[in-house]
Scaffold this motif. Structure first.
Motif, PDB file in Angstrom:
ATOM      1  N   PHE A 121       0.846  -1.187   0.000  1.00 41.03           N
ATOM      2  CA  PHE A 121       0.000   0.000   0.000  1.00 41.03           C
ATOM      3  C   PHE A 121       0.881   1.237   0.000  1.00 41.03           C
ATOM      4  N   SER A 122       0.273   2.368  -0.196  1.00 37.86           N
ATOM      5  CA  SER A 122       1.001   3.642  -0.163  1.00 37.86           C
ATOM      6  C   SER A 122       0.249   4.609   0.728  1.00 37.86           C
ATOM      7  N   ASN A 123       0.839   5.758   0.938  1.00 41.73           N
ATOM      8  CA  ASN A 123       0.095   6.834   1.567  1.00 41.73           C
ATOM      9  C   ASN A 123      -0.878   7.412   0.544  1.00 41.73           C
ATOM     10  N   GLY A 124      -1.719   8.322   0.978  1.00 41.37           N
ATOM     11  CA  GLY A 124      -2.685   8.908   0.065  1.00 41.37           C
ATOM     12  C   GLY A 124      -3.328  10.147   0.642  1.00 41.37           C
ATOM     13  N   TRP A 125      -4.245  10.696  -0.119  1.00 37.58           N
ATOM     14  CA  TRP A 125      -4.989  11.889   0.285  1.00 37.58           C
ATOM     15  C   TRP A 125      -6.422  11.525   0.667  1.00 37.58           C
ATOM     16  N   TYR A 126      -6.966  12.252   1.636  1.00 36.31           N
ATOM     17  CA  TYR A 126      -8.405  12.259   1.877  1.00 36.31           C
ATOM     18  C   TYR A 126      -8.995  13.418   1.086  1.00 36.31           C
ATOM     19  N   LEU A 131     -16.595  19.643   1.466  1.00 40.11           N
ATOM     20  CA  LEU A 131     -15.762  20.840   1.578  1.00 40.11           C
ATOM     21  C   LEU A 131     -14.930  21.095   0.324  1.00 40.11           C
ATOM     22  N   LYS A 132     -14.903  20.090  -0.585  1.00 41.04           N
ATOM     23  CA  LYS A 132     -14.044  20.165  -1.776  1.00 41.04           C
ATOM     24  C   LYS A 132     -12.599  20.436  -1.358  1.00 41.04           C
ATOM     25  N   LYS A 133     -12.162  19.680  -0.371  1.00 44.67           N
ATOM     26  CA  LYS A 133     -10.855  19.907   0.226  1.00 44.67           C
ATOM     27  C   LYS A 133     -10.044  18.613   0.238  1.00 44.67           C
ATOM     28  N   THR A 134      -8.760  18.718  -0.111  1.00 38.51           N
ATOM     29  CA  THR A 134      -7.859  17.571  -0.104  1.00 38.51           C
ATOM     30  C   THR A 134      -6.879  17.704   1.058  1.00 38.51           C
ATOM     31  N   GLU A 135      -6.681  16.577   1.771  1.00 35.72           N
ATOM     32  CA  GLU A 135      -5.800  16.584   2.937  1.00 35.72           C
ATOM     33  C   GLU A 135      -4.903  15.354   2.910  1.00 35.72           C
ATOM     34  N   LEU A 136      -3.607  15.555   3.059  1.00 33.67           N
ATOM     35  CA  LEU A 136      -2.665  14.441   3.068  1.00 33.67           C
ATOM     36  C   LEU A 136      -2.828  13.625   4.338  1.00 33.67           C
ATOM     37  N   ASN A 137      -2.902  12.310   4.198  1.00 35.74           N
ATOM     38  CA  ASN A 137      -3.012  11.428   5.352  1.00 35.74           C
ATOM     39  C   ASN A 137      -1.708  11.429   6.153  1.00 35.74           C
ATOM     40  N   ASN A 138      -1.815  11.300   7.456  1.00 34.98           N
ATOM     41  CA  ASN A 138      -0.649  11.189   8.337  1.00 34.98           C
ATOM     42  C   ASN A 138      -0.152   9.746   8.298  1.00 34.98           C
ATOM     43  N   SER A 139       1.032   9.526   7.780  1.00 37.26           N
ATOM     44  CA  SER A 139       1.565   8.173   7.586  1.00 37.26           C
ATOM     45  C   SER A 139       2.439   7.699   8.742  1.00 37.26           C
ATOM     46  N   ASP A 198       3.953  -4.360   2.886  1.00 36.58           N
ATOM     47  CA  ASP A 198       4.877  -3.230   2.865  1.00 36.58           C
ATOM     48  C   ASP A 198       4.167  -1.984   2.364  1.00 36.58           C
ATOM     49  N   PHE A 199       4.853  -0.834   2.434  1.00 36.93           N
ATOM     50  CA  PHE A 199       4.233   0.401   1.984  1.00 36.93           C
ATOM     51  C   PHE A 199       5.258   1.334   1.363  1.00 36.93           C
ATOM     52  N   LEU A 200       4.751   2.196   0.489  1.00 40.01           N
ATOM     53  CA  LEU A 200       5.522   3.294  -0.084  1.00 40.01           C
ATOM     54  C   LEU A 200       5.051   4.571   0.593  1.00 40.01           C
ATOM     55  N   ASN A 201       5.965   5.282   1.188  1.00 38.29           N
ATOM     56  CA  ASN A 201       5.580   6.477   1.937  1.00 38.29           C
ATOM     57  C   ASN A 201       5.493   7.702   1.023  1.00 38.29           C
ATOM     58  N   ILE A 202       4.722   7.531  -0.027  1.00 39.65           N
ATOM     59  CA  ILE A 202       4.405   8.630  -0.940  1.00 39.65           C
ATOM     60  C   ILE A 202       2.914   8.545  -1.246  1.00 39.65           C
ATOM     61  N   PRO A 203       2.235   9.673  -1.412  1.00 34.56           N
ATOM     62  CA  PRO A 203       0.787   9.653  -1.665  1.00 34.56           C
ATOM     63  C   PRO A 203       0.477   9.310  -3.121  1.00 34.56           C
ATOM     64  N   LEU A 204      -0.249   8.222  -3.326  1.00 38.94           N
ATOM     65  CA  LEU A 204      -0.531   7.746  -4.679  1.00 38.94           C
ATOM     66  C   LEU A 204      -2.012   7.474  -4.924  1.00 38.94           C
ATOM     67  N   VAL A 205      -2.852   7.657  -3.900  1.00 39.00           N
ATOM     68  CA  VAL A 205      -4.279   7.352  -4.052  1.00 39.00           C
ATOM     69  C   VAL A 205      -5.110   8.425  -3.361  1.00 39.00           C
ATOM     70  N   TYR A 206      -6.383   8.496  -3.766  1.00 40.34           N
ATOM     71  CA  TYR A 206      -7.322   9.449  -3.192  1.00 40.34           C
ATOM     72  C   TYR A 206      -8.524   8.706  -2.629  1.00 40.34           C
ATOM     73  N   TYR A 207      -8.856   9.011  -1.372  1.00 40.13           N
ATOM     74  CA  TYR A 207      -9.992   8.394  -0.711  1.00 40.13           C
ATOM     75  C   TYR A 207     -11.052   9.461  -0.455  1.00 40.13           C
ATOM     76  N   ARG A 208     -12.199   9.295  -1.077  1.00 41.09           N
ATOM     77  CA  ARG A 208     -13.259  10.291  -0.969  1.00 41.09           C
ATOM     78  C   ARG A 208     -14.088  10.045   0.299  1.00 41.09           C
ATOM     79  N   ARG A 209     -14.241  11.093   1.074  1.00 40.74           N
ATOM     80  CA  ARG A 209     -15.081  11.028   2.261  1.00 40.74           C
ATOM     81  C   ARG A 209     -16.297  11.917   2.071  1.00 40.74           C
ATOM     82  N   LYS A 210     -17.465  11.317   2.290  1.00 37.45           N
ATOM     83  CA  LYS A 210     -18.721  12.046   2.095  1.00 37.45           C
ATOM     84  C   LYS A 210     -19.463  12.157   3.413  1.00 37.45           C
TER      85      LYS A 210
END
Length: 291
Positions: A121-126, A131-139, A198-210
């Motif tokens: 897996f990798s890190n990603g954005w919420y 709010l139409k707002k993007t926030e980097l997840n805390n890894s 394992d994981f890659l500590n770079i943001p590569l995915v987007y998770y939409r929260r509604k």
């Protein structure tokens, strides 16, 4: 020249008519091109299926398209998609989430050089839809290796969107458990008992929260946690009474945070029944009294 392995994206939708175009566009824009999309619409009542079908048919990406007449559970749907895939690797994706363009390429490059990794897996954005707002997840809490204990004790040790699995590993461990509401935890617990995660500590995915019903989400998650409790209560490496107690306590604390003390009471009572002397339970009770 080394040929690139086939990656199957297991795409699942349900009433995602406003989001599926962005999702499929992100797959079309992947820098890694040897992919197929196995798409299943879970009996949407809006235009999701028609939009998805038209987009896939014009995408130029190899694909299969399926539609449920009646809604099915996520695990059953994922097992169906897996059974129809041909990839050496598979990556489940909900049609309201999406991938950065280099997501698959970077993950496959890593997996090709780390043969003992069963899932990555990798890190990603919420992305907060309202709010139409993007926030980097805390890894900072991510874990790697044989992390079966961590997954149940600390679910946030993994970012679940965009995980890539080795197909042969999924076939070996028994795929997704169709008797469970929350499919990811259990699958990764079983996988990490024999394989590294394992994981890659770079943001590569987007998770939409509604925005949705908090109460309904709590009820769903707790029902899923109670299923885990029944499945794993006999194992020796974790005290499942304390584990389930902590799940109830967290719900109670969230209700207290939101000034809904009466809603917190039944969950706090259940937490104490399972773990009467738990320090976190006592702290939350004190928090309840003070507020």
């Amino acid at each position: 020249m080394i040929s690139k392995p086939l990656v199957s994206v297991l795409l699942l939708s349900m009433n995602h008519e406003n989001y599926i175009e962005q999702c499929i566009k992100s797959l079309k824009n992947q820098t890694f091109k040897n992919i197929e999309i196995i798409y299943l619409d879970n009996s949407s009542t809006d235009k999701t299926f028609d939009i998805g079908k038209n987009l896939l048919e014009s995408s130029g990406i190899p694909h299969l398209i399926f539609r449920n007449e009646n809604s099915q559970g996520i695990s059953k749907n994922l097992n169906f998609l897996l059974e129809h895939s041909k990839g050496e690797y598979v990556s489940p994706l909900s049609a309201d989430d999406w991938f950065a363009s280099e997501n698959i390429e970077k993950k496959i490059d890593f997996l090709l050089s780390h043969k003992n990794t069963g899932a990555l897996f990798s890190n990603g954005w919420y992305y907060y839809e309202d709010l139409k707002k993007t926030e980097l997840n805390n890894s900072s809490g991510f874990k790697r290796g044989n992390i079966y204990r961590d997954i149940l004790l600390h679910p946030d040790c993994i970012f679940y969107v965009g995980i890539i699995y080795r197909t042969e590993v999924l076939n070996e461990i028994g795929k997704w458990d169709e008797n469970l509401l929350i499919e990811d935890y259990d699958l990764l617990v079983r996988l990490s008992m024999t394989q590294n995660i394992d994981f890659l500590n770079i943001p590569l995915v987007y998770y939409r929260r509604k925005k949705g019903s908090v109460s309904k989400n709590y009820q769903f998650m707790l029902e899923g946690h109670e299923q885990f409790y029944q499945k794993y209560k006999g194992v020796k490496w974790i005290n499942m009474d304390k584990w389930l107690s902590e799940r109830y306590r967290r719900v109670a604390a969230n209700y207290i945070d939101n000034c809904r003390k009466s809603d917190a009471v039944p969950y706090l009572k259940k937490a104490f029944r399972l773990n009467p002397l738990g320090l976190n339970n006592l702290k939350t009770l004190n928090y309840y009294i003070r507020n």
